[in-house]
Design a protein around this motif. Structure first.
Motif, PDB file in Angstrom:
ATOM      1  N   UNK A 179       0.815  -1.220   0.000  1.00 23.91           N
ATOM      2  CA  UNK A 179       0.000   0.000   0.000  1.00 23.91           C
ATOM      3  C   UNK A 179       0.850   1.272   0.000  1.00 23.91           C
ATOM      4  N   UNK A 180       2.175   1.131   0.066  1.00 21.65           N
ATOM      5  CA  UNK A 180       3.035   2.297  -0.144  1.00 21.65           C
ATOM      6  C   UNK A 180       2.802   2.884  -1.539  1.00 21.65           C
ATOM      7  N   UNK A 181       2.279   2.065  -2.445  1.00 17.17           N
ATOM      8  CA  UNK A 181       1.957   2.524  -3.796  1.00 17.17           C
ATOM      9  C   UNK A 181       0.919   3.638  -3.795  1.00 17.17           C
ATOM     10  N   UNK A 182       0.124   3.740  -2.728  1.00 14.96           N
ATOM     11  CA  UNK A 182      -0.903   4.780  -2.678  1.00 14.96           C
ATOM     12  C   UNK A 182      -0.279   6.166  -2.768  1.00 14.96           C
ATOM     13  N   UNK A 183       0.953   6.275  -2.290  1.00  9.56           N
ATOM     14  CA  UNK A 183       1.643   7.567  -2.320  1.00  9.56           C
ATOM     15  C   UNK A 183       2.000   7.994  -3.746  1.00  9.56           C
ATOM     16  N   UNK A 184       1.904   7.084  -4.703  1.00 11.65           N
ATOM     17  CA  UNK A 184       2.273   7.390  -6.088  1.00 11.65           C
ATOM     18  C   UNK A 184       1.057   7.677  -6.966  1.00 11.65           C
ATOM     19  N   UNK A 185      -0.153   7.494  -6.424  1.00 12.06           N
ATOM     20  CA  UNK A 185      -1.373   7.704  -7.212  1.00 12.06           C
ATOM     21  C   UNK A 185      -1.771   9.172  -7.138  1.00 12.06           C
ATOM     22  N   UNK A 186      -1.615   9.885  -8.232  1.00 14.98           N
ATOM     23  CA  UNK A 186      -1.930  11.308  -8.254  1.00 14.98           C
ATOM     24  C   UNK A 186      -3.412  11.543  -8.505  1.00 14.98           C
ATOM     25  N   UNK A 187      -3.942  12.518  -7.819  1.00 15.74           N
ATOM     26  CA  UNK A 187      -5.322  12.948  -7.995  1.00 15.74           C
ATOM     27  C   UNK A 187      -5.350  14.223  -8.843  1.00 15.74           C
ATOM     28  N   UNK A 188      -6.533  14.636  -9.236  1.00 16.29           N
ATOM     29  CA  UNK A 188      -6.649  15.859 -10.031  1.00 16.29           C
ATOM     30  C   UNK A 188      -6.524  17.111  -9.168  1.00 16.29           C
ATOM     31  N   UNK A 189      -6.838  16.981  -7.883  1.00 14.56           N
ATOM     32  CA  UNK A 189      -6.883  18.152  -7.007  1.00 14.56           C
ATOM     33  C   UNK A 189      -5.502  18.769  -6.787  1.00 14.56           C
ATOM     34  N   UNK A 190      -5.422  20.096  -6.843  1.00 14.87           N
ATOM     35  CA  UNK A 190      -4.151  20.776  -6.561  1.00 14.87           C
ATOM     36  C   UNK A 190      -3.976  20.938  -5.054  1.00 14.87           C
ATOM     37  N   UNK A 191      -2.741  20.930  -4.593  1.00  9.26           N
ATOM     38  CA  UNK A 191      -2.473  21.230  -3.197  1.00  9.26           C
ATOM     39  C   UNK A 191      -2.676  22.719  -2.941  1.00  9.26           C
ATOM     40  N   UNK A 192      -3.047  23.043  -1.694  1.00  9.21           N
ATOM     41  CA  UNK A 192      -3.119  24.447  -1.306  1.00  9.21           C
ATOM     42  C   UNK A 192      -1.735  24.981  -0.956  1.00  9.21           C
ATOM     43  N   UNK A 193      -0.832  24.082  -0.523  1.00  5.79           N
ATOM     44  CA  UNK A 193       0.457  24.504   0.019  1.00  5.79           C
ATOM     45  C   UNK A 193       1.612  24.438  -0.973  1.00  5.79           C
ATOM     46  N   UNK A 194       1.406  23.857  -2.138  1.00  4.67           N
ATOM     47  CA  UNK A 194       2.494  23.704  -3.098  1.00  4.67           C
ATOM     48  C   UNK A 194       1.917  23.627  -4.507  1.00  4.67           C
ATOM     49  N   UNK A 195       2.759  23.889  -5.481  1.00  3.64           N
ATOM     50  CA  UNK A 195       2.317  23.898  -6.876  1.00  3.64           C
ATOM     51  C   UNK A 195       2.447  22.494  -7.472  1.00  3.64           C
ATOM     52  N   UNK A 196       1.599  21.590  -7.008  1.00  5.59           N
ATOM     53  CA  UNK A 196       1.547  20.241  -7.540  1.00  5.59           C
ATOM     54  C   UNK A 196       0.211  19.623  -7.150  1.00  5.59           C
ATOM     55  N   UNK A 197      -0.075  18.467  -7.728  1.00  2.00           N
ATOM     56  CA  UNK A 197      -1.294  17.746  -7.384  1.00  2.00           C
ATOM     57  C   UNK A 197      -1.057  16.895  -6.142  1.00  2.00           C
ATOM     58  N   UNK A 198      -2.123  16.627  -5.422  1.00  2.38           N
ATOM     59  CA  UNK A 198      -2.002  15.773  -4.246  1.00  2.38           C
ATOM     60  C   UNK A 198      -2.022  14.308  -4.665  1.00  2.38           C
ATOM     61  N   UNK A 199      -1.511  13.448  -3.792  1.00  3.72           N
ATOM     62  CA  UNK A 199      -1.621  12.016  -4.051  1.00  3.72           C
ATOM     63  C   UNK A 199      -2.668  11.402  -3.132  1.00  3.72           C
ATOM     64  N   UNK A 200      -3.005  10.163  -3.388  1.00  4.58           N
ATOM     65  CA  UNK A 200      -4.087   9.512  -2.651  1.00  4.58           C
ATOM     66  C   UNK A 200      -3.794   9.366  -1.160  1.00  4.58           C
ATOM     67  N   UNK A 201      -2.534   9.142  -0.815  1.00  3.21           N
ATOM     68  CA  UNK A 201      -2.198   8.993   0.599  1.00  3.21           C
ATOM     69  C   UNK A 201      -2.406  10.310   1.341  1.00  3.21           C
ATOM     70  N   UNK A 202      -2.005  11.408   0.711  1.00  6.61           N
ATOM     71  CA  UNK A 202      -2.219  12.725   1.306  1.00  6.61           C
ATOM     72  C   UNK A 202      -3.711  13.008   1.448  1.00  6.61           C
ATOM     73  N   UNK A 203      -4.457  12.656   0.441  1.00  9.77           N
ATOM     74  CA  UNK A 203      -5.912  12.843   0.462  1.00  9.77           C
ATOM     75  C   UNK A 203      -6.541  12.068   1.621  1.00  9.77           C
ATOM     76  N   UNK A 204      -6.158  10.814   1.784  1.00 11.04           N
ATOM     77  CA  UNK A 204      -6.744   9.978   2.832  1.00 11.04           C
ATOM     78  C   UNK A 204      -6.385  10.506   4.223  1.00 11.04           C
ATOM     79  N   UNK A 205      -5.135  10.953   4.392  1.00 10.23           N
ATOM     80  CA  UNK A 205      -4.742  11.555   5.666  1.00 10.23           C
ATOM     81  C   UNK A 205      -5.586  12.788   5.962  1.00 10.23           C
ATOM     82  N   UNK A 206      -5.794  13.622   4.952  1.00  7.35           N
ATOM     83  CA  UNK A 206      -6.553  14.855   5.140  1.00  7.35           C
ATOM     84  C   UNK A 206      -7.992  14.538   5.550  1.00  7.35           C
ATOM     85  N   UNK A 207      -8.570  13.516   4.929  1.00  9.59           N
ATOM     86  CA  UNK A 207      -9.936  13.119   5.283  1.00  9.59           C
ATOM     87  C   UNK A 207     -10.015  12.647   6.731  1.00  9.59           C
TER      88      UNK A 207
END
Length: 215
Positions: free
Chosen positions: A33-61
């Motif tokens: 499941x470390x692979x989850x960190x490599x799955x990019x979502x469409x949503x942009x980060x608020x803190x950086x100029x890049x898209x978020x990944x699924x692991x970041x998304x799940x943590x935020x939720x």
């Protein structure tokens, strides 16, 4: 392990063969499941100029559940709801992310994710796999107060990121403010207060020109 015939991340540097077999399956899953960190979502980060990944998304939720639980329309078990949001996107390791406004890709989403769930949770010992699969199924079905609130968080989180991006994926070609409202309506199944707040942000975004009007 039903996925023993498929290459897993752990196969690249196999765990010691003398580890307890049950523990070995658990650790193999956790490596996979470390692979989850490599799955990019469409949503942009608020803190950086890049898209978020699924692991970041799940943590935020998970954090949103803790912070916003008081706004749930029905009493929820916060710990159980956190389990739901942590598990809900694991299948995207194999199925990939399906952007919310990609209607064509959305047609195959259920089939892809069902297949991915069988493969991923099959890595675990049967009882553990069954428990995680039950959480994933609960989230998808939205029949419990916890699942409805978890889904509300799943739709509210990218809305906040798009607000910070002054539109973000709201600017996707062909997407209108009404389409955004329609996709966010599910927030109302978990929280009236958060649904009203979401509609307020979308309305204001449309007023500022960050989302296209329907006309």
């Amino acid at each position: 392990m039903t996925s023993s015939d498929a290459e897993l991340l752990a196969d690249r540097n196999p765990l010691p063969s003398d580890l307890d077999s049950r523990l070995r399956e658990h650790l193999t899953f956790l490596i996979e499941v470390d692979l989850l960190k490599t799955v990019l979502r469409a949503s942009p980060l608020a803190a950086a100029d890049r898209r978020e990944n699924d692991a970041e998304h799940s943590w935020h939720l998970a954090l949103m559940v803790m912070v916003l639980a008081e706004y749930a329309d029905e009493p929820i078990d916060v710990g159980h709801t956190i389990k739901l949001v942590v598990v809900h996107d694991l299948v995207e390791i194999y199925a990939g992310d399906t952007p919310i406004y990609d209607t064509e890709l959305g047609k195959s989403q259920q089939a892809r994710e069902e297949a991915a769930a069988g493969k991923l949770f099959g890595i675990l010992p049967e009882d553990s796999g069954r428990q995680l699969r039950a959480l994933w199924d609960e989230f998808e079905a939205r029949r419990t107060p916890e699942a409805r609130f978890a889904k509300a968080m799943d739709r509210l989180q990218p809305l906040l990121l798009n607000w910070m991006a002054k539109g973000g994926t709201w600017r996707t070609p062909g997407v209108t403010a009404d389409a955004v409202r329609g996709r966010k309506a599910v927030i109302g199944e978990g929280s009236t207060v958060l649904f009203d707040a979401a509609m307020h942000l979308i309305n204001e975004g449309e007023r500022r020109g960050w989302a296209r009007g329907s006309r």
